[in-house]
Write an enzyme that holds these catalytic residues in place. Structure first.
Site, PDB file in Angstrom:
ATOM      1  N   VAL A 157      93.846  89.395  49.134  1.00 39.32           N
ATOM      2  CA  VAL A 157      92.559  88.733  48.906  1.00 39.32           C
ATOM      3  C   VAL A 157      91.791  89.453  47.801  1.00 39.32           C
ATOM      4  O   VAL A 157      91.275  88.823  46.868  1.00 39.32           O
ATOM      5  CB  VAL A 157      91.730  88.683  50.202  1.00 39.32           C
ATOM      6  N   TYR A 158      91.712  90.754  47.892  1.00 38.01           N
ATOM      7  CA  TYR A 158      91.030  91.541  46.862  1.00 38.01           C
ATOM      8  C   TYR A 158      91.687  91.348  45.501  1.00 38.01           C
ATOM      9  O   TYR A 158      91.003  91.113  44.496  1.00 38.01           O
ATOM     10  CB  TYR A 158      91.046  93.014  47.261  1.00 38.01           C
ATOM     11  N   ALA A 159      93.012  91.447  45.465  1.00 40.11           N
ATOM     12  CA  ALA A 159      93.717  91.289  44.191  1.00 40.11           C
ATOM     13  C   ALA A 159      93.458  89.915  43.592  1.00 40.11           C
ATOM     14  O   ALA A 159      93.241  89.782  42.379  1.00 40.11           O
ATOM     15  CB  ALA A 159      95.217  91.521  44.386  1.00 40.11           C
TER      16      ALA A 159
END
Length: 247
Positions: A157-159
Site C-alpha cells: 500500500v505504501y509503495a
C-alpha cells in the site's frame, strides 16, 4: 563593503509540511540555516509551536490538519499570512506509512494513508502553483521513497502511494517548467524517524553502525542541494540508498 557571504536562500520563504519531526524537521532546519524564513506546517500544534520557539523568529508555526478538507484548502493563504506574503519553496513532506501484508490492513487505514500520501500532496501543490506561476519562480520538492522505484513486497500500500506520487511529480514538472518553476522528488531508503520508534535500541545502533539507515539530516542536505542549483538546472529525482542496503 561587507565580506560576509550571502546565504543561498536569504530573503526567500519556504514552507514544509509534516515539519514537527523527522525529515520535515530536518528540512526546516536546513532551510533556516540557508537563510530562508520557514513556515513549519504540522497538525501537532504544541510540537510545532515549541519547535519554532527553539528555532528562532525566522521559524513560523502553522498548526493545520491536512486531512481536514476545509483546513487543507486554507494552506496557501495561511502560509502567506505567516510567511510575509510570499512563498518561494514548498516542501510537501507530510505522509503516513503502512507496512506488512495487504490483508492485515483495514480499509480506513488504507484510505487515510492514500489520502495523505497522494491526494493531499496533489491538492497542496495545486494550491501553491498559481502563486508561484504569478511570480515566475518557485521550487517544489516532494518527499517520495525508495519504494517508488522498486516493488517492495513488504509494503504494497505504501509503495503504491509513492509510485503514484512520483508519477505526479514527474508529469507536473513537465507542465510547469515553462513558468520558471522547478519540481523534484527526494526518494530515501530507510530513514531514522518516528517510524522506527519501536525498534530496540541495540538493533537501531547496530543498523546505524552497519550503514543500513539514513539520518533525516542527510535527506535535508540533499533537498538543500536540489534547491541551490542554478535556475537552469533541475534535479528532478534523487534516490538515497544506505550503503549496506541493496535491492
Amino acid at each position: 563593503m561587507s565580506d560576509t557571504p550571502t546565504l543561498p536562500l536569504a530573503g526567500r520563504t519556504a514552507a514544509v509540511t509534516g515539519a514537527a519531526s523527522g525529515i520535515g524537521r530536518a528540512s526546516a532546519e536546513a532551510l533556516l540555516a540557508a537563510g530562508a524564513r520557514v513556515v513549519l506546517v504540522d497538525r501537532d500544534a504544541a510540537a510545532v509551536q515549541a519547535l519554532c520557539a527553539a528555532l528562532g523568529p525566522q521559524a513560523r508555526p502553522l498548526a493545520l490538519d491536512l486531512l481536514d478538507a476545509a483546513a487543507c484548502a486554507q494552506l496557501l493563504p495561511r502560509i502567506l499570512e505567516a510567511g510575509d506574503g510570499r512563498l518561494d519553496v514548498f516542501h510537501a513532506n507530510a505522509g503516513a506509512y503502512l507496512g506488512g501484508d495487504l490483508v492485515d490492513h483495514d480499509s480506513s487505514a488504507i484510505d487515510r494513508m492514500m489520502q495523505l500520501n497522494v491526494s493531499v500532496v496533489m491538492k497542496n501543490v495545486r494550491d501553491v502553483l498559481p502563486h508561484m506561476i504569478a511570480r515566475g519562480s518557485g521550487d517544489i520538492v516532494v518527499t517520495s521513497s525508495l519504494a517508488a522505484h522498486y516493488p517492495t513486497p513488504w509494503e504494497p500500500v505504501y509503495a503504491a502511494s509513492k509510485w503514484a506520487i512520483d508519477c505526479f511529480v514527474q508529469t507536473t514538472r513537465r507542465q510547469i517548467f515553462k513558468h520558471g518553476l522547478r519540481m523534484g522528488a527526494v526518494s530515501p531508503g530507510p530513514v531514522v524517524t518516528g517510524l522506527l520508534a519501536d525498534w530496540p535500541a541495540d538493533k537501531l545502533a547496530e543498523a546505524r553502525a552497519a550503514g543500513s539507515l539514513i539520518e533525516p539530516q542527510e535527506v535535508a542536505e540533499v533537498i538543500l542541494f536540489m534547491l541551490t542549483r542554478p535556475r537552469h538546472i533541475t534535479i528532478r529525482d534523487v534516490v538515497l540508498l544506505p550503503t549496506n542496503f541493496d535491492l
